[in-house]
Design a protein around this motif. Structure first.
Motif, PDB file in Angstrom:
ATOM      1  N   LYS A 225       0.784  -1.144  -0.074  1.00 53.79           N
ATOM      2  CA  LYS A 225       0.044  -0.061  -0.143  1.00 53.79           C
ATOM      3  C   LYS A 225       0.707   1.329   0.142  1.00 53.79           C
ATOM      4  CE  LYS A 225      -3.870   2.039   2.435  1.00 53.79           C
ATOM      5  NZ  LYS A 225      -4.702   2.112   3.705  1.00 53.79           N
ATOM      6  N   ASP A 226       0.524   2.218  -0.659  1.00 49.53           N
ATOM      7  CA  ASP A 226       1.208   3.752  -0.956  1.00 49.53           C
ATOM      8  C   ASP A 226       2.308   3.395  -1.377  1.00 49.53           C
ATOM      9  OD1 ASP A 226      -0.933   4.745   0.623  1.00 49.53           O
ATOM     10  OD2 ASP A 226      -0.143   4.218   2.638  1.00 49.53           O
ATOM     11  N   THR A 227       2.559   2.410  -2.286  1.00 43.96           N
ATOM     12  CA  THR A 227       3.764   2.361  -3.107  1.00 43.96           C
ATOM     13  C   THR A 227       3.822   3.526  -4.004  1.00 43.96           C
ATOM     14  OG1 THR A 227       3.862   0.105  -3.012  1.00 43.96           O
ATOM     15  CG2 THR A 227       5.025   0.812  -4.898  1.00 43.96           C
ATOM     16  N   LYS A 228       4.921   4.097  -4.352  1.00 45.57           N
ATOM     17  CA  LYS A 228       5.185   5.269  -5.339  1.00 45.57           C
ATOM     18  C   LYS A 228       5.708   4.684  -6.559  1.00 45.57           C
ATOM     19  CE  LYS A 228       5.222   8.944  -1.736  1.00 45.57           C
ATOM     20  NZ  LYS A 228       5.863  10.166  -1.252  1.00 45.57           N
TER      21      LYS A 228
END
Length: 500
Positions: free
Chosen positions: A9-12
């Motif tokens: 989750k919230d990988t950029k």
């Protein structure tokens, strides 16, 4: 290296900036045009230098005319001094610009040679093994023929865009200085030179083609002889090889003589008409001065100088036709290489899948070295990961050919070979090289060090890994006996070591 089915989750994610992939070159002529166009800046500079040289060249003829018409009759020494200083400056500038043009053309030629050589050899390395031409000499000659095309591009570009237009400008100058009759003489010479060039063009092209083929065959025979010299000596076949060599030499010499004969004839005719043109200009000019006085002595001398500037480039037309004939043949030969099927032929984007298994499967595969005749016909073959399979059969039954198809080096004429359920023709060649090891029947060492040959085609291999492999194979015994060890130099041909 790894395959991710999901991301935390919230990988950029960062955008990858990649250079736009160039379209695949479909022909040699497109490649030559592309590389030449990339050097347009240098060629434009060289053209500007040539323009300046030809412009400054007008100074000599105008100087001569002014001296004879204004200085000599009036004794104006001060005018002579000023004109002489001016023309000396022009001559000096012309020399400097010539040096600059030479450097520019050399640099452009070097860059084009590197690009041509790289592109052609890269295309050769991409050819599928079963599509490689069987004639070594012809293939070698074709790969090296790009130099004649490059030479024609640089010389023809200067002639078409600079020398020929300036010849026309000099002709116009003669019209203004000497009148209509004087201007017709160099125009007539231009027309005659074109006619002479076109007359001999076809004959030179045919002779160039025959000469190239004879040279290719000689090169092929030489390579075959060097590679099989032991067989030739042991079977006593030297006399037959020598007879073939002498026959090819005779044919090549005859073709070269024919090319030189037609080239010399074209040049002799051109020089003949060039001399007639020069004499005609002098004769018509002298007659005009004597009878009507419509031109001056200085004008006549200026016209003769200008005529030399016109006649010199135009007289090169036959030689340009010779270059064009060789370039045309070279492009045709290289086009035949570019048309050969490559690895992943017809696949726009070869796959680089993650292979968790390396099972090999072949279904209904056929292959033939001759058209409409299959040397191999295998209905089904399955080799699972970890299995050891021996392929047995009589000499010439196709064992090696089958192995080459399984390794992806040959494409079956019918049927498919799959790696982990994926058709090999769709898998990137580099990935196949990393996945499948293939040992051919005969091996050749390459010029370089022993280390270079042991890690051939691999990167990131340490000396410790090499030594460990040498211990496993028994090569460590030989390695310990060599004074330079892994740095031992292997000469061209690699015959300094036992093949085993």
């Amino acid at each position: 290296i790894k395959v991710f089915d999901s991301f935390p989750k919230d990988t950029k994610f960062a955008n990858l900036r990649k250079k736009k992939k160039e379209e695949k070159k479909s022909s040699a002529i497109k490649m030559f045009k592309k590389v030449a166009y990339e050097q347009k800046r240098l060629l434009v500079y060289a053209a500007a230098a040539t323009f300046s040289i030809n412009t400054l060249a007008l100074g000599t003829s105008l100087y001569t005319m002014q001296v004879y018409d204004r200085v000599v009759p009036t004794g104006a020494i001060s005018t002579l001094v000023v004109l002489t200083i001016g023309v000396f400056i022009a001559i000096f500038l012309e020399m400097i610009i010539k040096f600059s043009r030479s450097v520019l053309l050399d640099y452009a030629t070097k860059k084009m040679d590197i690009e041509y050589s790289n592109d052609i050899f890269e295309r050769f390395l991409q050819i599928r093994c079963d599509a490689l031409p069987k004639s070594i000499g012809t293939l070698t000659g074709q790969l090296q023929s790009y130099s004649s095309v490059r030479a024609f591009i640089t010389s023809a570009a200067m002639f078409v865009f600079i020398d020929l237009p300036f010849s026309i400008i000099f002709m116009i100058a003669i019209f203004f200085i000497g009148g209509f009759a004087m201007g017709l003489v160099p125009i007539g010479f231009l027309i005659i030179s074109l006619i002479v060039g076109f007359i001999f063009r076809d004959k030179i092209e045919l002779a160039s083609k025959n000469s190239s083929m004879a040279s290719y065959k000689k090169m092929g025979l030489m390579v075959e002889t060097i590679e099989n010299v032991e067989n030739i000596k042991s079977t006593g076949a030297g006399f037959k090889i020598l007879n073939n060599w002498n026959k090819l030499t005779h044919d090549a010499i005859d073709d070269d003589i024919e090319i030189r004969h037609y080239s010399d004839m074209a040049n002799y005719f051109t020089v003949f008409f060039q001399q007639i043109c020069f004499v005609s200009i002098v004769a018509i000019g002298a007659y005009t001065i004597t009878e009507s006085g419509s031109i001056t002595m200085g004008a006549l001398i200026a016209i003769t100088i200008l005529s030399g500037r016109i006649l010199q480039p135009i007289s090169q037309l036959p030689s340009y036709f010779v270059q064009w004939g060789k370039s045309k043949l070279a492009i045709k030969d290289l086009d035949s290489i570019y048309k050969l099927p490559s690895d992943n032929e017809g696949v726009d984007k070869p796959l680089t899948p993650y292979l968790n298994r390396v099972d090999i499967k072949a279904t209904n595969i056929k292959f033939g070295y001759l058209k409409d005749k299959s040397a191999i016909n295998v209905a089904s073959l399955n080799i699972n990961e970890g299995e050891k399979v021996a392929i047995l059969g009589a000499i010439g039954c196709g064992k090696s050919t089958l192995l080459k198809m399984i390794a992806g080096l040959y494409k079956p004429t019918e049927g498919n070979v799959y790696l982990n359920g994926i058709d090999m023709q769709f898998i990137n060649r580099d990935l196949l090289n990393d996945t499948i090891s293939y040992l051919p029947q005969s091996t050749k060492l390459f010029q370089g060090t022993l280390r270079d040959n042991l890690i051939f085609g691999m990167i990131g291999i340490s000396d410790e890994q090499i030594i460990e492999a040498c211990k496993l194979t028994g090569l460590i015994i030989l390695l310990n006996d060599l004074p330079k060890g892994l740095d031992t130099i292997i000469p061209e041909g690699g015959e300094s070591f036992s093949g085993g």
